[in-house]
Motif scaffolding. Sequence first.
Motif, mmCIF file in Angstrom:
data_model
loop_
_atom_site.group_PDB
_atom_site.id
_atom_site.type_symbol
_atom_site.label_atom_id
_atom_site.label_comp_id
_atom_site.label_asym_id
_atom_site.label_seq_id
_atom_site.Cartn_x
_atom_site.Cartn_y
_atom_site.Cartn_z
ATOM 1 N N TYR A 46 -2.207 9.757 -0.726
ATOM 2 C CA TYR A 46 -2.181 7.980 0.020
ATOM 3 C C TYR A 46 -2.560 7.172 -1.220
ATOM 4 O O TYR A 46 -1.584 5.970 -0.559
ATOM 5 N N GLY A 101 -7.014 -1.713 1.075
ATOM 6 C CA GLY A 101 -7.631 -1.092 2.674
ATOM 7 C C GLY A 101 -8.034 0.299 1.861
ATOM 8 O O GLY A 101 -7.774 1.002 0.612
ATOM 9 N N ALA A 130 -8.142 -4.283 6.528
ATOM 10 C CA ALA A 130 -8.290 -2.907 6.366
ATOM 11 C C ALA A 130 -9.690 -2.172 5.169
ATOM 12 O O ALA A 130 -9.473 -0.927 4.895
ATOM 13 N N TYR A 152 -4.301 -8.075 8.857
ATOM 14 C CA TYR A 152 -3.098 -8.172 9.651
ATOM 15 C C TYR A 152 -2.824 -8.539 10.685
ATOM 16 O O TYR A 152 -4.331 -7.953 11.029
ATOM 17 N N THR A 181 4.370 -5.031 7.031
ATOM 18 C CA THR A 181 2.700 -3.481 7.221
ATOM 19 C C THR A 181 2.875 -3.430 8.971
ATOM 20 O O THR A 181 1.753 -3.491 9.350
ATOM 21 N N MET A 184 2.494 1.276 10.388
ATOM 22 C CA MET A 184 2.725 2.262 8.581
ATOM 23 C C MET A 184 4.291 2.746 8.489
ATOM 24 O O MET A 184 4.674 3.390 8.916
ATOM 25 N N ARG A 187 5.623 8.022 5.201
ATOM 26 C CA ARG A 187 5.010 8.478 4.009
ATOM 27 C C ARG A 187 5.237 10.211 3.979
ATOM 28 O O ARG A 187 3.967 10.240 4.268
ATOM 29 N N PHE A 198 -7.919 6.279 8.276
ATOM 30 C CA PHE A 198 -8.422 5.951 9.815
ATOM 31 C C PHE A 198 -8.621 6.265 10.948
ATOM 32 O O PHE A 198 -9.466 6.603 11.658
ATOM 33 N N PHE A 236 -3.537 -2.577 15.888
ATOM 34 C CA PHE A 236 -3.988 -3.014 14.139
ATOM 35 C C PHE A 236 -2.371 -3.592 14.234
ATOM 36 O O PHE A 236 -2.544 -4.675 13.578
ATOM 37 N N HIS A 284 5.067 -3.702 -1.772
ATOM 38 C CA HIS A 284 3.632 -3.665 -1.185
ATOM 39 C C HIS A 284 3.434 -1.991 -1.571
ATOM 40 O O HIS A 284 3.182 -0.712 -0.849
ATOM 41 N N ARG A 287 5.610 1.175 -0.463
ATOM 42 C CA ARG A 287 4.642 1.771 0.549
ATOM 43 C C ARG A 287 5.507 1.471 1.890
ATOM 44 O O ARG A 287 5.142 1.952 2.786
HETATM 45 O O1 LIG Z 1 -1.864 1.602 2.967
HETATM 46 C C1 LIG Z 1 -1.722 0.850 2.574
HETATM 47 O O2 LIG Z 1 -0.599 0.282 2.488
HETATM 48 C C2 LIG Z 1 -2.072 -0.228 4.129
HETATM 49 O O3 LIG Z 1 -1.561 -1.114 3.322
HETATM 50 C C3 LIG Z 1 -2.701 0.043 4.948
HETATM 51 C C4 LIG Z 1 -2.407 0.255 6.204
HETATM 52 C C5 LIG Z 1 -2.832 -0.016 7.188
HETATM 53 C C6 LIG Z 1 -3.934 0.130 6.894
HETATM 54 C C7 LIG Z 1 -5.205 0.288 5.658
HETATM 55 C C8 LIG Z 1 -3.874 0.266 3.937
#
Ligand SMILES: O=C(O)C(=O)c1ccccc1
Length: 390
Positions: A46, A101, A130, A152, A181, A184, A187, A198, A236, A284, A287
């Motif tokens: 992650y 986060g 987050a 966010y 973002t 998500m 990934r 989450f 979110f 980011h 990501r």
């Molecule tokens: O994982 C991440 O990159 C991110 O930005 C994120 C998005 C949502 C909640 C927590 C982190």
Amino acid sequence: MGNYGNRVQFEVYQTMPNPAADRLPVVFEEWEARAREVLEDGPYYYVAGGAGGERTIASNLQAFGRWKLVPRMLRNVEERDLSIELFGVKQEFPLLLAPVGVQSIIHEDGEIATAKACAAIGVPFITSSASSVPMEQIAAAMGEAPRWFQLYWSKDEEITASFLKRAEASGHSAIVVTLDTPMMAWREYDLKNVYLPFLIGEGVGNYLSDPAFCAKLEKSPQEDPQAAIMYWTQIFGNAGLTWENLAFLRAHTELPILLKGILHPEDARLAIEHGVDGIIVSNHGGRQVDGSISALEALPLVCEAVDGRIPVLMDSGIRRGSDVIKAMALGAQAVLIGRPAMYGLAVAGEQGVKEVLRNMIADLDITLALTGEKSVQDLERSLLFEAGEK
Ligand SMILES: O=C(O)C(=O)c1ccccc1
Ligand SMILES: Cc1cc2nc3c(=O)[nH]c(=O)nc-3n(C[C@H](O)[C@H](O)[C@H](O)COP(=O)(O)O)c2cc1C
């Protein structure tokens, strides 16, 4: 603040000839390798992983290799100055801790450890929307030390407004709005590992403690955590936003507003047109979009469009002191530190983050001196030679 780097070198060499066996790493790659050892697959990928085939992660790092420093000699670099000023506030170093986060998946002390380390070193901490624990808890752990809040932008306007109000009330002094973002990314490792923090209730501390969020639930998050998380997944992100919506943020906060995730020069122009106070050039950390322009490649183009009208910050790929120098020579006023600090957190909690930051600053200070520069504020493109394949 001259000679930070020399003091750290001296401190380290003083531990000779018997360095402790449990000494923390110095080498970036060793922090990363140790983090890999202490974290399970889910959390490790992650943190370390990215979107798609991770080509953006690779180009973020490669981009630094294309620029080479051309050191100057005989310029009296005995006393150095690493300080900068942002929005009228002086900072000792040109670094901030990137908003990251769910730090509870990296270390049990999570954001509290990172925030305390930042406070101790003098690096502003950017609290993520987050974060694992409510922003007020992080603020309380930091005393008067500087902090910003990363927003966010929720689908629910009342939650967004409430976050802004809480951020201000808990002493955050700027708002970083992350635009890259709204959802998500794809990934691959997280999907392979079936790992999304989450869904197991991590990284939702600000939401579960929010009056506007809780007002929308039939039962409190304590009574029905699963329903609360389901609601979180619905509100979110907000892929429906447009530039016009920025007026909403302006109306709800007096704090400086920075847009994070700007890569196109035209978006930088739009940002200025819409009255924002700063920009963070970032992808980011690779990501979100696989095969995106690297942040360092985008930086000079964005800076050209901004033309000094507002501060431009940068992240995605900063690993060592010389990276900071290159980014600043290409126009960044400051940089954000992401994964390196998180590997420090994974390996040794607060102490790990402290060492990563201390070493990064020491490396920056020494490399600055050795390139013949006294002040990070004076860094210019003329210090760089562009080499290699485009
Ligand atoms: O994982 C991440 O990159 C991110 O930005 C994120 C998005 C949502 C909640 C927590 C982190
Ligand atoms: C585990 C993890 C979580 C992140 N969470 C957030 C976040 O909540 N908000 C945000 O704006 N950026 C988030 N980011 C992105 C960072 O702020 C930053 O842009 C990125 O880490 C920079 O890349 P680098 O770490 O490779 O240098 C996260 C990054 C990582 C690694």
